[in-house]
Motif scaffolding. Structure first.
Motif, short mmCIF file in Angstrom:
data_model
loop_
_atom_site.label_atom_id
_atom_site.label_comp_id
_atom_site.label_asym_id
_atom_site.label_seq_id
_atom_site.Cartn_x
_atom_site.Cartn_y
_atom_site.Cartn_z
N TYR A 67 5.90 11.47 -5.69
CA TYR A 67 6.74 11.25 -4.51
C TYR A 67 6.45 9.89 -3.88
CZ TYR A 67 8.28 16.11 -4.65
OH TYR A 67 8.83 17.31 -5.02
N HIS A 68 5.16 9.51 -3.88
CA HIS A 68 4.79 8.19 -3.35
C HIS A 68 5.51 7.10 -4.15
CE1 HIS A 68 1.71 5.14 -1.88
NE2 HIS A 68 2.13 4.55 -2.99
N GLU A 69 5.44 7.19 -5.47
CA GLU A 69 6.10 6.17 -6.30
C GLU A 69 7.62 6.25 -6.16
OE1 GLU A 69 4.34 3.81 -7.36
OE2 GLU A 69 2.43 4.82 -7.02
N ALA A 70 8.14 7.47 -6.02
CA ALA A 70 9.58 7.62 -5.81
C ALA A 70 9.99 6.93 -4.51
CB ALA A 70 9.97 9.10 -5.78
N GLY A 71 9.09 6.97 -3.52
CA GLY A 71 9.34 6.27 -2.26
C GLY A 71 9.50 4.77 -2.49
N HIS A 72 8.60 4.20 -3.30
CA HIS A 72 8.74 2.77 -3.65
C HIS A 72 10.08 2.53 -4.35
CE1 HIS A 72 4.80 1.41 -2.45
NE2 HIS A 72 4.15 2.19 -3.29
N ALA A 73 10.43 3.44 -5.25
CA ALA A 73 11.70 3.30 -5.98
C ALA A 73 12.88 3.32 -5.01
CB ALA A 73 11.84 4.42 -7.01
N GLU B 243 4.51 -0.96 3.50
CA GLU B 243 5.28 -0.05 2.64
C GLU B 243 4.39 1.08 2.11
OE1 GLU B 243 7.92 -1.87 -0.21
OE2 GLU B 243 7.66 -0.21 -1.63
N GLU B 244 3.14 0.78 1.79
CA GLU B 244 2.24 1.81 1.27
C GLU B 244 2.08 2.97 2.26
OE1 GLU B 244 1.35 2.10 -1.69
OE2 GLU B 244 1.85 0.11 -2.43
N ASP B 245 1.97 2.63 3.54
CA ASP B 245 1.85 3.69 4.56
C ASP B 245 3.15 4.50 4.64
OD1 ASP B 245 -0.61 2.64 5.14
OD2 ASP B 245 0.02 1.61 6.96
N ALA B 246 4.27 3.77 4.58
CA ALA B 246 5.57 4.44 4.70
C ALA B 246 5.79 5.44 3.57
CB ALA B 246 6.69 3.39 4.71
N VAL B 247 5.45 5.05 2.34
CA VAL B 247 5.72 5.96 1.22
C VAL B 247 4.68 7.08 1.13
CG1 VAL B 247 7.11 4.27 -0.03
CG2 VAL B 247 4.68 4.50 -0.59
N ASP B 248 3.47 6.84 1.66
CA ASP B 248 2.51 7.96 1.80
C ASP B 248 3.11 9.01 2.73
OD1 ASP B 248 0.41 7.20 0.15
OD2 ASP B 248 -0.97 6.66 1.77
N GLU C 102 -3.37 -3.85 -0.01
CA GLU C 102 -2.07 -3.46 0.53
C GLU C 102 -2.07 -2.00 0.99
OE1 GLU C 102 0.71 -4.13 -2.63
OE2 GLU C 102 -0.64 -3.25 -4.11
N HIS C 103 -3.02 -1.21 0.49
CA HIS C 103 -3.13 0.19 0.91
C HIS C 103 -4.06 0.29 2.11
CE1 HIS C 103 -2.17 0.56 -3.44
NE2 HIS C 103 -1.43 1.56 -3.03
N GLY C 104 -3.89 1.36 2.87
CA GLY C 104 -4.87 1.68 3.90
C GLY C 104 -6.17 2.06 3.21
ZN LIG Z 1 2.15 2.58 -3.59
#
Ligand SMILES: [Zn+2]
Length: 284
Positions: free
Chosen positions: A66-72, A85-90, A136-138
């Motif tokens: 789902y995290h990667e789908a968020g990036h997609a 973006e990393e926070d948003a897709v988490d 880029e990640h928390g």
């Molecule tokens: Zn990511």
């Protein structure tokens, strides 16, 4: 919280049905044999421990997909992103996994995904350097608390014990229901225009697992990738062909490649999740 989020909830319920009822027997037998084989059957796992191993791996594979789908979605739908973006897709992954109503199985999956970050933090005894803060990640524990906050926010009464166990500070906990509502509102408003059916269904494939044959078997038999691909394809109007590939990467990772329009899930990540929980159980 809106129709879309309800739909997202249904997505995971569909998955639940397939994993728990459909392919559960197969998945369970793989889970059973896999850790014991590597340890020459030194330790047999109880049914409860096997369930925990299964939930931990499934929860983390789901969260990762789902995290990667968020990036997609961010790249395919050209969504604006405020903040990292990393926070948003988490947050999106957590939203998709937190059940609308109390549900033991779904709770176990999303809590497992949070726990992964705390467990990785515990394992890492290296000293933090400046560069570690530049990622880029928390930080792992920040990602842990972000997920815990959203889970708690979905049902403060039901997850009071979780908040206590996780040592979620009361002053943060108090704000979690509003935080959950805000990320839900934000994602729903961004995704609503893209509700629909993908132009071409997301295609799933498996690369050569090499030494990760056992992890690959568990992944394949669980059918998790196929279910997520199917549900995403029937929920969102992806304009281009998206692929979802499991393969060896040489590291524990997963990523979205915007040029190849491919979500890659590394066998190493699946294997790593399994070893992490097996070690944790053994150390108790
Ligand atoms: Zn990511």
């Amino acid at each position: 919280m809106g129709r879309l989020l309800v739909r997202l909830g249904v997505l995971v319920v569909g998955l639940l049905a397939m994993i728990v009822a459909g392919t559960a027997a197969q998945a369970a037998s793989s889970v059973e044999k896999y850790p014991t084989k590597k340890q020459s059957a030194r330790q047999a796992f109880t049914a409860e421990e096997r369930q925990e191993i299964d939930d931990f791996v499934a929860g983390n594979v789901l969260f990762t997909l789902y995290h990667e789908a968020g990036h997609a979605m961010v790249s395919e739908f050209e969504l604006p992103v405020l903040g990292r973006e990393e926070d948003a897709v988490d947050s999106l992954a957590a939203l998709m996994m937190i059940p609308e109503e109390p549900d033991e199985q779904q709770d176990a999956w999303i809590i497992a995904a949070a726990d992964w970050f705390a467990m990785v933090y515990e394992l890492d005894d290296s000293e933090m350097e400046y560069a570690d803060y530049a990622g880029e990640h928390g930080l792992d524990l920040q990602r842990y608390y972000q997920i815990i906050c959203l889970i708690y926010g979905s049902d403060p009464e039901g997850f009071a014990d979780l908040a206590e166990y996780a040592e979620l500070p009361p002053e943060r906990a108090e704000r979690c229901p509003d935080e959950l509502a805000q990320v839900a509102r934000s994602w729903v408003s961004l995704l609503e225009p893209h509700e629909g059916k993908a132009k071409k269904p997301i295609v799933v494939s498996y690369g050569d697992p090499g030494e990760y044959g056992d992890a690959a078997d568990v992944l394949r038999e669980s059918g998790v990738m196929e279910v997520v691909a199917e549900e995403l394809s029937t929920t969102f109007a992806f304009p281009n062909q998206i692929r979802m590939v499991a393969e060896q990467c040489g590291e524990e990772n997963a990523y979205w490649d915007p040029d190849a329009r491919t979500i890659t899930l590394c066998y190493e990540l699946v294997d790593g999740a399994r070893l992490l929980i097996v070690d944790d159980i053994r150390a108790r």
